[in-house]
Write an enzyme that holds these catalytic residues in place. Structure first.
Site, PDB file in Angstrom:
ATOM      1  N   ASP A  20      45.629  39.432  40.938  1.00  0.00           N
ATOM      2  CA  ASP A  20      46.660  39.915  41.861  1.00  0.00           C
ATOM      3  C   ASP A  20      47.458  41.073  41.254  1.00  0.00           C
ATOM      4  O   ASP A  20      47.589  41.177  40.039  1.00  0.00           O
ATOM      5  CB  ASP A  20      47.605  38.748  42.193  1.00  0.00           C
ATOM      6  CG  ASP A  20      48.476  39.043  43.395  1.00  0.00           C
ATOM      7  OD1 ASP A  20      48.163  39.981  44.157  1.00  0.00           O
ATOM      8  OD2 ASP A  20      49.485  38.338  43.582  1.00  0.00           O
ATOM      9  N   ASN A  68      41.760  38.669  53.821  1.00  0.00           N
ATOM     10  CA  ASN A  68      41.899  40.095  53.458  1.00  0.00           C
ATOM     11  C   ASN A  68      41.259  41.038  54.480  1.00  0.00           C
ATOM     12  O   ASN A  68      41.538  42.245  54.464  1.00  0.00           O
ATOM     13  CB  ASN A  68      41.310  40.381  52.071  1.00  0.00           C
ATOM     14  CG  ASN A  68      42.158  39.887  50.921  1.00  0.00           C
ATOM     15  OD1 ASN A  68      41.657  39.640  49.820  1.00  0.00           O
ATOM     16  ND2 ASN A  68      43.464  39.727  51.139  1.00  0.00           N
TER      17      ASN A  68
HETATM   18  C1  FPP Z   1      44.976  41.421  45.033  1.00  0.00           C
HETATM   19  O1  FPP Z   1      45.932  42.413  44.735  1.00  0.00           O
HETATM   20  C2  FPP Z   1      43.648  41.931  44.753  1.00  0.00           C
HETATM   21  C3  FPP Z   1      42.660  42.070  45.673  1.00  0.00           C
HETATM   22  C4  FPP Z   1      42.835  41.667  47.078  1.00  0.00           C
HETATM   23  C5  FPP Z   1      41.362  42.684  45.313  1.00  0.00           C
HETATM   24  C6  FPP Z   1      40.821  42.368  43.956  1.00  0.00           C
HETATM   25  C7  FPP Z   1      39.701  43.307  43.691  1.00  0.00           C
HETATM   26  C8  FPP Z   1      39.435  43.922  42.507  1.00  0.00           C
HETATM   27  C9  FPP Z   1      40.160  43.602  41.281  1.00  0.00           C
HETATM   28  C10 FPP Z   1      38.387  44.981  42.368  1.00  0.00           C
HETATM   29  C11 FPP Z   1      37.045  44.687  42.926  1.00  0.00           C
HETATM   30  C12 FPP Z   1      36.423  43.449  42.401  1.00  0.00           C
HETATM   31  C13 FPP Z   1      35.240  43.404  41.751  1.00  0.00           C
HETATM   32  C14 FPP Z   1      34.651  42.090  41.360  1.00  0.00           C
HETATM   33  C15 FPP Z   1      34.489  44.603  41.397  1.00  0.00           C
HETATM   34  P1  FPP Z   1      46.833  43.005  45.912  1.00  0.00           P
HETATM   35  O2  FPP Z   1      46.195  44.219  46.417  1.00  0.00           O
HETATM   36  O3  FPP Z   1      47.094  41.948  46.925  1.00  0.00           O
HETATM   37  O4  FPP Z   1      48.134  43.354  45.089  1.00  0.00           O
HETATM   38  P2  FPP Z   1      49.632  43.342  45.624  1.00  0.00           P
HETATM   39  O5  FPP Z   1      49.984  41.885  45.823  1.00  0.00           O
HETATM   40  O6  FPP Z   1      50.372  43.952  44.486  1.00  0.00           O
HETATM   41  O7  FPP Z   1      49.680  44.147  46.882  1.00  0.00           O
END
Ligand code: FPP
Length: 242
Positions: A20, A68
């Site tokens: 996250d 998502n």
């Molecule tokens: C949550 O942070 C993260 C995600 C929804 C995506 C996670 C994906 C990756 C780390 C990259 C792709 C994965 C692979 C396996 C190549 P958020 O965007 O919700 O953060 P925030 O809460 O700060 O908005």
């Protein structure tokens, strides 16, 4: 290689991570959320490499939840592209390090290109045995539980199973995680203290470590530190301390 912070018997069999904070990391730098995810993908490489070095058997990463899909179209697209890129760019790493790649989640919702990329990587790494890398894509714990219940209901309706044969063991076997051990340790980065529909059944007795650091900034030393915290926990599984 950094020395291991734990002795081999202390290493968890299965570590699951809620990655996250990509969005907040990017916002803090005046960059797009997609750039945050791109940086996050670099941390994924570090986590996979470190998990393999330490002898963790299964590493599960929460990359994209069933919920998502409701994010803005350009963010969803960039995450899907990153997943395809990852399958191509990390192929050699997984083959070199004998890591088996698996995806859990609602495969039917994945765009054809993503499905083809993940299934190709699953196939080419299928016989690797040193570690399993499980990536949760279009994954939701409730969605998984409903799918397992439907699958068991079909077995009962067809007369292949009696209602009494619906047990914790048969239920577990119908989950997307099937034969995988339950996570011993669930890590969440970026400070939020919630489970967000992740491995609801499987994390019944997991230890949780919440990291204040955003996923793109998370380092090998932070990973090691989570393992040290895990090793200090007293796991009782509902029993009493001896
Ligand atoms: C949550 O942070 C993260 C995600 C929804 C995506 C996670 C994906 C990756 C780390 C990259 C792709 C994965 C692979 C396996 C190549 P958020 O965007 O919700 O953060 P925030 O809460 O700060 O908005």
């Amino acid at each position: 290689m950094r020395p291991s912070p734990l002795s081999a018997p202390q290493i968890p069999r299965h570590v699951a991570i809620i990655m996250d904070g990509n969005g907040r990391w990017a916002k803090g730098r005046g960059q797009s959320r997609s750039e945050g995810h791109r940086q996050g993908a670099k941390t994924v490489r570090m986590a996979v490499t470190r998990a393999r070095e330490l002898g963790i058997g299964v590493l599960t990463l929460y990359a994209f939840s069933s919920q998502n899909w409701a994010r803005p179209g350009d963010e969803v697209e960039s995450l899907m592209s990153l997943l395809v890129e990852f399958c191509e760019s990390e192929r050699n790493l997984l083959l070199d390090k004998q890591i088996r790649f698996r995806v859990i989640g609602e495969r039917s919702r994945l765009p054809a290109l993503v499905l083809a990329a993940v299934e190709a990587l699953e196939q080419v790494t299928a016989s690797n045995e040193a570690m399993q890398l499980v990536v949760a894509i279009s994954y939701g714990g409730r969605e998984e539980l409903v799918a397992a219940a439907q699958s068991l209901a079909r077995e009962v309706a067809a007369g292949r199973l009696t209602p009494e044969q619906v047990t914790a063991d048969s239920f577990r076997a119908h989950l997307w995680t099937g034969d995988l051990p339950d996570p011993d340790l669930v890590i969440r980065t970026s400070g939020e203290v919630r489970i967000s529909n992740f491995l609801l059944w499987q994390s019944a007795y997991a230890e949780f470590v919440i990291e204040p650091i955003a996923w793109p900034d998370w380092t090998e030393a932070d990973f090691d530190n989570c393992l040290v915290q895990f090793a200090g926990r007293d796991r009782r599984y509902g029993g009493v301390a001896p």
